[in-house]
Design a protein around this motif. Structure first.
Motif, PDB file in Angstrom:
ATOM      1  N   GLY A   1       1.001  -1.684  -0.179  1.00  0.00           N
ATOM      2  CA  GLY A   1      -0.201  -0.365  -0.025  1.00  0.00           C
ATOM      3  C   GLY A   1       0.680   1.453  -0.021  1.00  0.00           C
ATOM      4  O   GLY A   1       0.586   2.609  -0.367  1.00  0.00           O
ATOM      5  N   SER A   2       2.572   0.789   0.354  1.00  0.00           N
ATOM      6  CA  SER A   2       3.038   2.318   0.002  1.00  0.00           C
ATOM      7  C   SER A   2       3.883   2.342  -0.907  1.00  0.00           C
ATOM      8  O   SER A   2       3.938   3.241  -1.341  1.00  0.00           O
ATOM      9  N   GLY A   3       4.660   1.550  -0.611  1.00  0.00           N
ATOM     10  CA  GLY A   3       6.107   1.780  -1.684  1.00  0.00           C
ATOM     11  C   GLY A   3       6.877   0.594  -1.443  1.00  0.00           C
ATOM     12  O   GLY A   3       7.359  -0.201  -1.730  1.00  0.00           O
ATOM     13  N   VAL A   4       8.562   1.248  -1.467  1.00  0.00           N
ATOM     14  CA  VAL A   4       9.897   0.099  -0.884  1.00  0.00           C
ATOM     15  C   VAL A   4      10.413   1.516   0.017  1.00  0.00           C
ATOM     16  O   VAL A   4      10.558   1.964   0.513  1.00  0.00           O
ATOM     17  N   SER A   5      10.793   0.098   0.731  1.00  0.00           N
ATOM     18  CA  SER A   5      12.116  -0.245   1.930  1.00  0.00           C
ATOM     19  C   SER A   5      12.772   0.307   1.338  1.00  0.00           C
ATOM     20  O   SER A   5      13.563  -1.187   1.202  1.00  0.00           O
ATOM     21  N   VAL A   6      14.098   0.912   1.784  1.00  0.00           N
ATOM     22  CA  VAL A   6      15.446   0.512   1.236  1.00  0.00           C
ATOM     23  C   VAL A   6      16.322   0.977   2.328  1.00  0.00           C
ATOM     24  O   VAL A   6      15.954   1.789   3.349  1.00  0.00           O
TER      25      VAL A   6
ATOM     26  N   SER B   1      -3.144   4.430 -10.258  1.00  0.00           N
ATOM     27  CA  SER B   1      -1.863   4.810  -9.244  1.00  0.00           C
ATOM     28  C   SER B   1      -0.872   3.731  -9.124  1.00  0.00           C
ATOM     29  O   SER B   1      -1.900   2.245  -9.335  1.00  0.00           O
ATOM     30  N   PRO B   2       0.125   3.491  -9.078  1.00  0.00           N
ATOM     31  CA  PRO B   2       1.121   2.559  -8.873  1.00  0.00           C
ATOM     32  C   PRO B   2       0.320   1.593  -7.709  1.00  0.00           C
ATOM     33  O   PRO B   2      -0.427   1.866  -6.933  1.00  0.00           O
ATOM     34  N   ALA B   3       0.592  -0.362  -7.753  1.00  0.00           N
ATOM     35  CA  ALA B   3      -0.244  -0.500  -6.883  1.00  0.00           C
ATOM     36  C   ALA B   3       0.979  -1.659  -6.702  1.00  0.00           C
ATOM     37  O   ALA B   3       1.206  -2.494  -6.833  1.00  0.00           O
ATOM     38  N   VAL B   4       1.338  -1.493  -4.874  1.00  0.00           N
ATOM     39  CA  VAL B   4       2.220  -2.512  -4.641  1.00  0.00           C
ATOM     40  C   VAL B   4       1.206  -2.887  -2.977  1.00  0.00           C
ATOM     41  O   VAL B   4       0.162  -3.125  -2.716  1.00  0.00           O
ATOM     42  N   THR B   5       2.221  -4.812  -3.475  1.00  0.00           N
ATOM     43  CA  THR B   5       1.502  -5.526  -2.822  1.00  0.00           C
ATOM     44  C   THR B   5       2.969  -5.610  -1.905  1.00  0.00           C
ATOM     45  O   THR B   5       3.842  -5.385  -2.094  1.00  0.00           O
ATOM     46  N   ASN B   6       2.876  -6.651  -1.037  1.00  0.00           N
ATOM     47  CA  ASN B   6       3.989  -7.451  -0.580  1.00  0.00           C
ATOM     48  C   ASN B   6       4.953  -7.866  -1.135  1.00  0.00           C
ATOM     49  O   ASN B   6       5.956  -8.507  -1.012  1.00  0.00           O
ATOM     50  N   GLN B   7       4.319  -8.211  -2.579  1.00  0.00           N
ATOM     51  CA  GLN B   7       5.081  -9.380  -3.492  1.00  0.00           C
ATOM     52  C   GLN B   7       5.274  -9.048  -4.769  1.00  0.00           C
ATOM     53  O   GLN B   7       6.478  -9.534  -5.646  1.00  0.00           O
ATOM     54  N   SER B   8       4.942  -8.027  -5.070  1.00  0.00           N
ATOM     55  CA  SER B   8       4.689  -7.023  -5.827  1.00  0.00           C
ATOM     56  C   SER B   8       4.671  -5.517  -6.285  1.00  0.00           C
ATOM     57  O   SER B   8       4.001  -4.906  -5.293  1.00  0.00           O
ATOM     58  N   PHE B   9       5.238  -4.608  -7.134  1.00  0.00           N
ATOM     59  CA  PHE B   9       4.871  -3.672  -7.969  1.00  0.00           C
ATOM     60  C   PHE B   9       4.394  -3.382  -9.582  1.00  0.00           C
ATOM     61  O   PHE B   9       4.800  -4.010 -10.470  1.00  0.00           O
ATOM     62  N   GLU B  10       3.034  -3.354  -9.946  1.00  0.00           N
ATOM     63  CA  GLU B  10       2.792  -2.861 -10.475  1.00  0.00           C
ATOM     64  C   GLU B  10       2.336  -1.836 -11.307  1.00  0.00           C
ATOM     65  O   GLU B  10       1.925  -0.639 -10.378  1.00  0.00           O
ATOM     66  N   LEU B  11       2.695  -1.740 -12.168  1.00  0.00           N
ATOM     67  CA  LEU B  11       2.010  -0.104 -13.310  1.00  0.00           C
ATOM     68  C   LEU B  11       1.587  -0.506 -14.514  1.00  0.00           C
ATOM     69  O   LEU B  11       2.147  -1.205 -15.156  1.00  0.00           O
ATOM     70  N   ASP B  12       0.045   0.441 -14.403  1.00  0.00           N
ATOM     71  CA  ASP B  12      -0.654  -0.624 -15.593  1.00  0.00           C
ATOM     72  C   ASP B  12      -0.780   1.357 -16.337  1.00  0.00           C
ATOM     73  O   ASP B  12      -0.124   2.619 -15.720  1.00  0.00           O
TER      74      ASP B  12
END
Length: 465
Positions: free
Chosen positions: A88-93, A206-217
């Motif tokens: 639901g947010s993005g990416v942790s680095v 908006s980008p769809a972020v799950t625990n396993q993927s990041f999707e752009l439409d």
């Protein structure tokens, strides 16, 4: 780092239609991107420009002003970075155990006293963690830092030259907080394919972020450079299950391919003039009134022993459809035949309309996209004529022979070699596979890690600081 930013930076706006192009970065892809990022960071740090540092130190009897400049990184060691999806947010680095050895110059001013020399700066065991939130900011894709924390294990500066022994006790600090918002620059959303068409890759949601993927439409629509317009058909909704064992999955609907055909049609490039000199000598048919007179009796009477020319063009947009492993293509075309007079002028004769359908398959062989097609059906009708009516049955048989023995053979020979899969900057797509579904196609792929290996050989092995 280049790969993930290429993946993120192409989409600064939103669009309301269904997407015709989807891209999904899997958890496996993110892990591989982590390794790439680590190598990339170490390879680029040496060329990083470090801004000069100015300040002052109160030594009781006054203030010593100092400037630290011309700093460059000589050595770098680190663990990670590690990247994880945050649903639901993005990416942790997270980067841990980052240590740097920096060389530079120092100058000081205390009243009328000026001094200077060199310095060695060591930053030990720095840990940085940030969470990047992917947002749609007024139609532009942005990345905001919603959390950023750092911990510097230790900093040491050793000054050399001048009166460094005097200033050393007072100027031995160099650390700070890292808290910064990253916002992407607006960049073109139209990718030029050639001189005729360009591809629009606007974001449809908006980008769809799950625990396993990041999707752009993405919109995924081609336009003509000369006369951009919307096609007379619309994208349909489609969903696909990405492959977790591949880094990247790319899916394209029929609309994307058909919009390309429409764009080329609008650019007036789906046409060709053919004269007899272009037909191979070994073929049994040629463009002259004597040979066509066998099918059209009045032709050889009106224009005996004269050369002919034909303009072949797509009369409507060629339409592609994807059906569980097969690609079907329907082509509506026409041929305008003319006779070539001795002075080179063309005299219109007749127009033949063709409705042809083809079926084929496509696959990825090594690093090439290959395909093969065969004819399913072909009809030929007389569209118009300046020399009177005539039957087209025999011409149809001749056309079928020409398409099968010449056009399709040449096309399939070309498609057998195929198209080399594209590269993303320095990255090659490997272990790729193509899946043809109902209404869309999917390419699942990994990225060649030879770039990582080559970069590791160029990055000196860090020495203890």
């Amino acid at each position: 780092m280049q790969l993930i930013f290429l993946f993120l930076m192409i989409l600064p706006q939103t669009y309301a239609d269904y997407p015709a192009l989807k891209a999904v970065l899997s958890e496996k892809g993110l892990r591989d991107v982590s390794e790439m990022m680590g190598v990339w960071i170490q390879s680029k740090l040496k060329s990083t420009e470090i801004p000069e540092v100015r300040g002052g130190v109160d030594i009781g009897i006054g203030t010593v002003d100092y400037v630290i400049s011309n700093m460059h990184i000589g050595q770098c060691s680190m663990s990670g970075p590690s990247l994880e999806f945050v649903k639901g947010s993005g990416v942790s680095v997270e980067v841990s155990q980052l240590s740097l050895a920096i060389k530079g110059h120092w100058t000081t001013r205390f009243g009328i006293i000026h001094d200077g020399g060199s310095l060695d700066l060591a930053v030990y065991n720095t840990k940085i963690k940030t969470i990047l939130e992917l947002q749609d900011d007024a139609g532009r894709l942005s990345i905001n830092t919603i959390f950023c924390g750092d911990n510097v294990g230790g900093v040491h500066i050793q000054f050399h030259g001048g009166a460094s022994f005097f200033f050393q006790p007072f100027v031995s600090h160099f650390s700070g907080q890292i808290s910064k918002m990253i916002h992407m620059k607006e960049i073109p959303v139209n990718i030029s394919m050639d001189q005729y068409v360009y591809l629009s890759v606007l974001l449809t949601s908006s980008p769809a972020v799950t625990n396993q993927s990041f999707e752009l439409d993405m919109k995924g629509e081609f336009y003509s450079n000369s006369s951009p317009s919307e096609p007379p058909f619309f994208p349909s909704k489609f969903d696909f299950q990405f492959e977790e064992n591949y880094m990247l999955s790319l899916a394209a609907s029929e609309f994307l391919v058909n919009s390309a055909a429409y764009a080329y049609l609008s650019s007036e490039v789906l046409q060709i003039n053919i004269n007899d000199s272009m037909i191979p000598k070994n073929l049994p048919f040629h463009l002259n009134t004597s040979q066509f007179g066998a099918f059209i009796p009045q032709l050889s009477t009106l224009y005996p022993n004269m050369e002919m020319e034909v303009l072949i063009y797509a009369s409507e947009t060629p339409l592609f459809s994807f059906n569980s492993g097969a690609i079907d293509v329907n082509v509506l075309a026409a041929g305008k035949f003319s006779v070539v007079k001795p002075d080179g002028k063309l005299v219109p004769l007749f127009r033949l309309d063709v409705d042809a359908s083809f079926s084929g398959s496509a696959q990825i062989d090594q690093k090439h996209l290959t395909a093969a097609f065969k004819m399913k059906n072909l009809t030929l009708t007389l569209g118009s004529s300046e020399i009177g009516d005539f039957k087209t049955a025999k011409l149809k048989q001749m056309l079928i022979i020409a398409v099968n023995t010449f056009v399709l053979r040449k096309l399939n020979d070309y498609l057998k070699t195929g198209f080399l899969l594209p590269t993303l900057q320095s990255f090659n797509l490997i272990n790729s596979k193509l899946l043809i579904k109902n209404g869309f196609v999917v390419i699942c792929t990994d990225v060649d890690d030879s770039w990582i290996v080559s970069m590791k050989t160029k990055v000196p092995r860090p020495q203890p600081l």
